[in-house]
Motif scaffolding. Sequence first.
Motif, short mmCIF file in Angstrom:
data_model
loop_
_atom_site.label_atom_id
_atom_site.label_comp_id
_atom_site.label_asym_id
_atom_site.label_seq_id
_atom_site.Cartn_x
_atom_site.Cartn_y
_atom_site.Cartn_z
N LEU A 49 0.81 -1.22 0.00
CA LEU A 49 0.00 0.00 0.00
C LEU A 49 0.85 1.27 0.00
CD1 LEU A 49 -2.84 -0.92 2.52
CD2 LEU A 49 -3.00 -0.74 0.04
N LEU A 50 1.91 1.29 0.80
CA LEU A 50 2.67 2.52 0.97
C LEU A 50 3.82 2.69 -0.02
CD1 LEU A 50 2.59 2.68 4.85
CD2 LEU A 50 1.23 4.00 3.24
N SER A 51 4.17 1.62 -0.74
CA SER A 51 5.16 1.80 -1.81
C SER A 51 4.48 1.94 -3.16
CB SER A 51 6.16 0.65 -1.82
OG SER A 51 5.51 -0.56 -2.17
N ALA A 52 3.18 1.77 -3.20
CA ALA A 52 2.43 1.92 -4.45
C ALA A 52 2.57 3.32 -5.07
CB ALA A 52 0.96 1.58 -4.23
N PRO A 53 2.58 4.41 -4.28
CA PRO A 53 2.76 5.72 -4.92
C PRO A 53 4.04 5.83 -5.74
CG PRO A 53 2.01 6.04 -2.68
CD PRO A 53 2.29 4.57 -2.85
N SER A 54 5.13 5.24 -5.26
CA SER A 54 6.37 5.34 -6.03
C SER A 54 6.27 4.56 -7.34
CB SER A 54 7.56 4.84 -5.20
OG SER A 54 7.50 3.45 -5.02
N TRP A 99 10.70 10.32 -1.00
CA TRP A 99 10.24 10.05 0.37
C TRP A 99 9.79 8.59 0.49
CZ3 TRP A 99 11.21 12.50 4.60
CH2 TRP A 99 10.54 12.12 5.75
N THR A 100 9.13 8.08 -0.52
CA THR A 100 8.70 6.68 -0.49
C THR A 100 9.90 5.76 -0.45
OG1 THR A 100 6.73 7.26 -1.76
CG2 THR A 100 7.30 4.95 -1.67
N TRP A 101 10.89 6.05 -1.26
CA TRP A 101 12.10 5.22 -1.23
C TRP A 101 12.75 5.27 0.15
CZ3 TRP A 101 14.70 7.16 -6.35
CH2 TRP A 101 14.05 6.60 -7.44
N GLY A 102 12.81 6.43 0.75
CA GLY A 102 13.37 6.55 2.09
C GLY A 102 12.60 5.73 3.11
N CYS A 103 11.29 5.75 3.01
CA CYS A 103 10.46 4.96 3.93
C CYS A 103 10.67 3.47 3.73
CB CYS A 103 8.98 5.31 3.75
SG CYS A 103 8.54 6.93 4.38
N VAL A 104 10.81 3.02 2.48
CA VAL A 104 11.05 1.59 2.20
C VAL A 104 12.39 1.17 2.82
CG1 VAL A 104 11.51 -0.10 0.38
CG2 VAL A 104 9.61 1.49 0.14
N VAL A 105 13.42 1.98 2.67
CA VAL A 105 14.73 1.66 3.27
C VAL A 105 14.62 1.66 4.79
CG1 VAL A 105 17.09 2.51 3.58
CG2 VAL A 105 16.08 2.45 1.30
#
Length: 176
Positions: A49-54, A99-105
């Motif tokens: 759900l939260l990496s879908a925007p990227s 920001w999404t990439w940062g959250c995934v890491v």
Amino acid sequence: MAQKSQKTLATRNASTLNRTHLLSLAIHAFFHILRLVFRNRPSLLPYILLSAPSIIIEAYFERLSRPTYTTSEPRTLKRAGEDLQAPGLTEWMWDLLYWTWGCVVLVAVIGDRGWWAWVVVPGYSVWLAYGTLMGVKGGMGGLMGGAGAGDEEGKEGQSKRQAKMEKRGGQKTVYR
């Protein structure tokens, strides 16, 4: 040298898109490798759900900005694509992508609690909307029936010459 700027834009867009896709692949692979190696397994549902925007933004950039060429030889540029360095919405989408990439890491390193970093995005949006609303409200102060409308407003808007003339009892300025 016809369409030099278009060719430059096409080259820049192609390299930016290729670099973006490789970086995204590396970040998501890093997440899954750490998820498999360590038993601290973050949930897949928040990840999806939260990496879908990227992923959606990358697909949008790919569709909008990938240059297209003719199929016949010699290959010529048909369309350079939209500029990926444009200000405004494109810039905001890059920020969201980073920001999404940062959250995934962050989630890969510390676990599911890293998804709380996503709260910053809507919180920042609410803060910007509040600031804009207050700016509009302040700018509309005279139209909204604010206090002090009338004689005092006219005196503040006077030039030094007008104020001196009124002080001497000369020609008075009439405001309508």
